[in-house]
Design a protein around this motif. Sequence first.
Motif, PDB file in Angstrom:
ATOM      1  N   GLY A   1       0.793  -1.227   0.000  1.00 27.96           N
ATOM      2  CA  GLY A   1       0.000   0.000   0.000  1.00 27.96           C
ATOM      3  C   GLY A   1       0.824   1.275   0.000  1.00 27.96           C
ATOM      4  O   GLY A   1       0.269   2.373   0.115  1.00 27.96           O
TER       5      GLY A   1
ATOM      6  N   GLY B   1       2.228   2.512  -2.471  1.00 21.67           N
ATOM      7  CA  GLY B   1       1.998   3.211  -3.742  1.00 21.67           C
ATOM      8  C   GLY B   1       2.899   2.734  -4.868  1.00 21.67           C
ATOM      9  O   GLY B   1       3.075   3.435  -5.865  1.00 21.67           O
ATOM     10  N   LYS B   2       3.453   1.551  -4.733  1.00 21.03           N
ATOM     11  CA  LYS B   2       4.377   1.038  -5.765  1.00 21.03           C
ATOM     12  C   LYS B   2       3.705   0.983  -7.136  1.00 21.03           C
ATOM     13  O   LYS B   2       4.219   1.513  -8.117  1.00 21.03           O
ATOM     14  N   THR B   3       2.542   0.324  -7.164  1.00 17.94           N
ATOM     15  CA  THR B   3       1.842   0.162  -8.443  1.00 17.94           C
ATOM     16  C   THR B   3       1.387   1.514  -8.991  1.00 17.94           C
ATOM     17  O   THR B   3       1.544   1.803 -10.183  1.00 17.94           O
ATOM     18  N   THR B   4       0.861   2.344  -8.110  1.00 21.25           N
ATOM     19  CA  THR B   4       0.375   3.669  -8.509  1.00 21.25           C
ATOM     20  C   THR B   4       1.487   4.468  -9.192  1.00 21.25           C
ATOM     21  O   THR B   4       1.311   5.024 -10.283  1.00 21.25           O
TER      22      THR B   4
ATOM     23  N   ARG C   1      -1.473 -12.518  -9.079  1.00 24.39           N
ATOM     24  CA  ARG C   1      -2.932 -12.606  -8.867  1.00 24.39           C
ATOM     25  C   ARG C   1      -3.589 -13.353 -10.026  1.00 24.39           C
ATOM     26  O   ARG C   1      -4.490 -14.155  -9.826  1.00 24.39           O
TER      27      ARG C   1
ATOM     28  N   MET D   1      -0.643 -15.872  -1.012  1.00 23.02           N
ATOM     29  CA  MET D   1      -1.205 -14.512  -1.037  1.00 23.02           C
ATOM     30  C   MET D   1      -2.330 -14.366  -0.012  1.00 23.02           C
ATOM     31  O   MET D   1      -2.437 -13.339   0.646  1.00 23.02           O
TER      32      MET D   1
ATOM     33  N   ASP E   1       1.658 -14.148   3.050  1.00 23.97           N
ATOM     34  CA  ASP E   1       3.071 -14.504   2.924  1.00 23.97           C
ATOM     35  C   ASP E   1       3.572 -14.167   1.535  1.00 23.97           C
ATOM     36  O   ASP E   1       2.781 -13.988   0.603  1.00 23.97           O
TER      37      ASP E   1
ATOM     38  N   VAL F   1       5.094 -15.181  -1.964  1.00 25.80           N
ATOM     39  CA  VAL F   1       5.070 -16.370  -2.805  1.00 25.80           C
ATOM     40  C   VAL F   1       6.515 -16.891  -2.879  1.00 25.80           C
ATOM     41  O   VAL F   1       7.469 -16.116  -2.733  1.00 25.80           O
TER      42      VAL F   1
ATOM     43  N   GLY G   1       7.427  -4.142  -7.499  1.00 23.79           N
ATOM     44  CA  GLY G   1       7.301  -5.186  -6.473  1.00 23.79           C
ATOM     45  C   GLY G   1       8.255  -6.361  -6.567  1.00 23.79           C
ATOM     46  O   GLY G   1       7.954  -7.420  -6.033  1.00 23.79           O
TER      47      GLY G   1
ATOM     48  N   ARG H   1      11.373  -8.885  -3.431  1.00 23.54           N
ATOM     49  CA  ARG H   1      10.914  -8.617  -2.069  1.00 23.54           C
ATOM     50  C   ARG H   1      11.786  -9.333  -1.059  1.00 23.54           C
ATOM     51  O   ARG H   1      11.499  -9.319   0.134  1.00 23.54           O
TER      52      ARG H   1
ATOM     53  N   GLN I   1      15.371 -13.676  -3.665  1.00 27.67           N
ATOM     54  CA  GLN I   1      14.839 -13.494  -5.034  1.00 27.67           C
ATOM     55  C   GLN I   1      15.916 -12.893  -5.937  1.00 27.67           C
ATOM     56  O   GLN I   1      16.083 -13.288  -7.081  1.00 27.67           O
TER      57      GLN I   1
ATOM     58  N   ARG J   1      -8.853   0.489  -0.250  1.00 29.60           N
ATOM     59  CA  ARG J   1      -8.741  -0.300  -1.472  1.00 29.60           C
ATOM     60  C   ARG J   1      -9.614  -1.547  -1.386  1.00 29.60           C
ATOM     61  O   ARG J   1     -10.311  -1.886  -2.342  1.00 29.60           O
TER      62      ARG J   1
ATOM     63  N   ARG K   1       1.428  -9.011   6.561  1.00 23.08           N
ATOM     64  CA  ARG K   1       2.237  -8.595   5.408  1.00 23.08           C
ATOM     65  C   ARG K   1       3.281  -7.555   5.816  1.00 23.08           C
ATOM     66  O   ARG K   1       4.413  -7.564   5.342  1.00 23.08           O
TER      67      ARG K   1
ATOM     68  N   MET L   1       2.840  11.711   0.898  1.00 27.08           N
ATOM     69  CA  MET L   1       2.180  12.844   0.224  1.00 27.08           C
ATOM     70  C   MET L   1       1.175  12.367  -0.824  1.00 27.08           C
ATOM     71  O   MET L   1       1.026  11.170  -1.045  1.00 27.08           O
TER      72      MET L   1
HETATM   73  P1  B4P Z   1      -0.815   0.540  -4.522  1.00 30.23           P
HETATM   74  O1  B4P Z   1      -0.039   1.396  -5.462  1.00 30.23           O
HETATM   75  O2  B4P Z   1      -1.717  -0.492  -5.132  1.00 30.23           O
HETATM   76  O3  B4P Z   1       0.136  -0.186  -3.475  1.00 30.23           O
HETATM   77  P2  B4P Z   1       1.197  -1.321  -3.632  1.00 30.23           P
HETATM   78  O4  B4P Z   1       2.386  -0.819  -2.871  1.00 30.23           O
HETATM   79  O5  B4P Z   1       1.459  -1.693  -5.068  1.00 30.23           O
HETATM   80  O6  B4P Z   1       0.438  -2.561  -2.928  1.00 30.23           O
HETATM   81  P3  B4P Z   1       0.763  -4.061  -2.473  1.00 30.23           P
HETATM   82  O7  B4P Z   1       2.200  -4.199  -2.046  1.00 30.23           O
HETATM   83  O8  B4P Z   1      -0.273  -4.413  -1.463  1.00 30.23           O
HETATM   84  O9  B4P Z   1       0.458  -4.969  -3.721  1.00 30.23           O
HETATM   85  P4  B4P Z   1       1.170  -6.074  -4.573  1.00 30.23           P
HETATM   86  O10 B4P Z   1       0.171  -6.374  -5.608  1.00 30.23           O
HETATM   87  O11 B4P Z   1       2.524  -5.635  -5.020  1.00 30.23           O
HETATM   88  O12 B4P Z   1      -1.610   1.511  -3.571  1.00 30.23           O
HETATM   89  C1  B4P Z   1      -2.486   1.013  -2.574  1.00 30.23           C
HETATM   90  C2  B4P Z   1      -3.695   1.933  -2.417  1.00 30.23           C
HETATM   91  O13 B4P Z   1      -3.287   3.210  -1.959  1.00 30.23           O
HETATM   92  C3  B4P Z   1      -4.443   2.155  -3.738  1.00 30.23           C
HETATM   93  O14 B4P Z   1      -5.817   2.093  -3.485  1.00 30.23           O
HETATM   94  C4  B4P Z   1      -4.000   3.574  -4.167  1.00 30.23           C
HETATM   95  O15 B4P Z   1      -5.013   4.249  -4.883  1.00 30.23           O
HETATM   96  C5  B4P Z   1      -3.728   4.259  -2.837  1.00 30.23           C
HETATM   97  N1  B4P Z   1      -2.625   5.226  -2.918  1.00 30.23           N
HETATM   98  C6  B4P Z   1      -1.424   5.013  -3.548  1.00 30.23           C
HETATM   99  N2  B4P Z   1      -0.639   6.111  -3.417  1.00 30.23           N
HETATM  100  C7  B4P Z   1      -1.350   7.005  -2.667  1.00 30.23           C
HETATM  101  C8  B4P Z   1      -1.068   8.340  -2.147  1.00 30.23           C
HETATM  102  N3  B4P Z   1       0.101   8.954  -2.395  1.00 30.23           N
HETATM  103  N4  B4P Z   1      -2.020   8.940  -1.398  1.00 30.23           N
HETATM  104  C9  B4P Z   1      -3.195   8.336  -1.141  1.00 30.23           C
HETATM  105  N5  B4P Z   1      -3.535   7.093  -1.583  1.00 30.23           N
HETATM  106  C10 B4P Z   1      -2.621   6.437  -2.338  1.00 30.23           C
HETATM  107  O16 B4P Z   1       1.407  -7.363  -3.630  1.00 30.23           O
HETATM  108  C11 B4P Z   1       0.345  -8.187  -3.169  1.00 30.23           C
HETATM  109  C12 B4P Z   1       0.840  -9.583  -2.714  1.00 30.23           C
HETATM  110  O17 B4P Z   1       1.481 -10.267  -3.840  1.00 30.23           O
HETATM  111  C13 B4P Z   1       1.910  -9.639  -1.631  1.00 30.23           C
HETATM  112  O18 B4P Z   1       1.357  -9.580  -0.328  1.00 30.23           O
HETATM  113  C14 B4P Z   1       2.590 -11.011  -1.911  1.00 30.23           C
HETATM  114  O19 B4P Z   1       1.871 -12.104  -1.376  1.00 30.23           O
HETATM  115  C15 B4P Z   1       2.568 -11.098  -3.402  1.00 30.23           C
HETATM  116  N6  B4P Z   1       3.807 -10.623  -4.029  1.00 30.23           N
HETATM  117  C16 B4P Z   1       3.958  -9.470  -4.761  1.00 30.23           C
HETATM  118  N7  B4P Z   1       5.222  -9.343  -5.187  1.00 30.23           N
HETATM  119  C17 B4P Z   1       5.911 -10.442  -4.700  1.00 30.23           C
HETATM  120  C18 B4P Z   1       7.254 -10.882  -4.781  1.00 30.23           C
HETATM  121  N8  B4P Z   1       8.207 -10.218  -5.443  1.00 30.23           N
HETATM  122  N9  B4P Z   1       7.594 -12.044  -4.151  1.00 30.23           N
HETATM  123  C19 B4P Z   1       6.696 -12.765  -3.477  1.00 30.23           C
HETATM  124  N10 B4P Z   1       5.403 -12.406  -3.363  1.00 30.23           N
HETATM  125  C20 B4P Z   1       4.997 -11.247  -3.956  1.00 30.23           C
END
Ligand code: B4P
Length: 170
Positions: A5, A7-10, A31, A48, A52, A54, A80, A83, A87, A115, A128, A156
Amino acid sequence: MGLPGSGKTTQALKLTEKHKLCMVKTGSILRELSSKDDALGREISKAMLSGDLVDNEVVAKLVKKQVEHLDCEGGFVMDGYPRSIEQLEYFDPEYEIVFYLHVSDKTVHERLKKRGRVDDTPELIEHRLRVQKGENKFLLDYFKKIGILVDIDGEMSEERVFEQIEEHII
Ligand code: B4P
């Protein structure tokens, strides 16, 4: 890089769009595979849904395959991965720059509650956070040591976070 959360994907999407780059979306790839009813899908889904990571080797192989098949002149943005140090030992994409988005646990909870994805329950978020904090330390030390780590204030607005990142893009 950053906590769940952060904001990596964003931010990766913004960078990809603005600079016409390719993007490797680790979370989305996992996913998508987790929805398949086969041995790999079940293994990924189990990890997931318990918060944990993957399996390191599985993720590294998937990411390596994606990177090898990219067709992008300008380069790519990774979202992402890795991690864990393990890896990186399986597959190192040899990054030019790594951004770490700093956010507090409170912010993580607030954003992920909004979210509302299936793995965004308070218990799973806590788990997590614990898993990721443990792994991050070693990765951050490594990227710092090789001189490619940039710290970003992720608290921010999305736009302000992006502006900070952009200051480091040539
Ligand atoms: P996102 O941008 O979606 O956050 P994220 O960091 O990508 O999320 P996460 O780490 O949970 O997801 P991932 O799919 O990588 O932002 C989250 C929310 O915040 C959104 O709703 C967004 O709109 C909001 N937001 C963002 N920036 C903002 C800001 N500045 N202000 C306000 N709101 C804001 O990982 C999910 C799972 O996949 C992990 O738990 C794990 O099981 C697995 N996984 C992923 N990568 C892996 C890897 N390399 N190895 C092993 N498992 C892995």
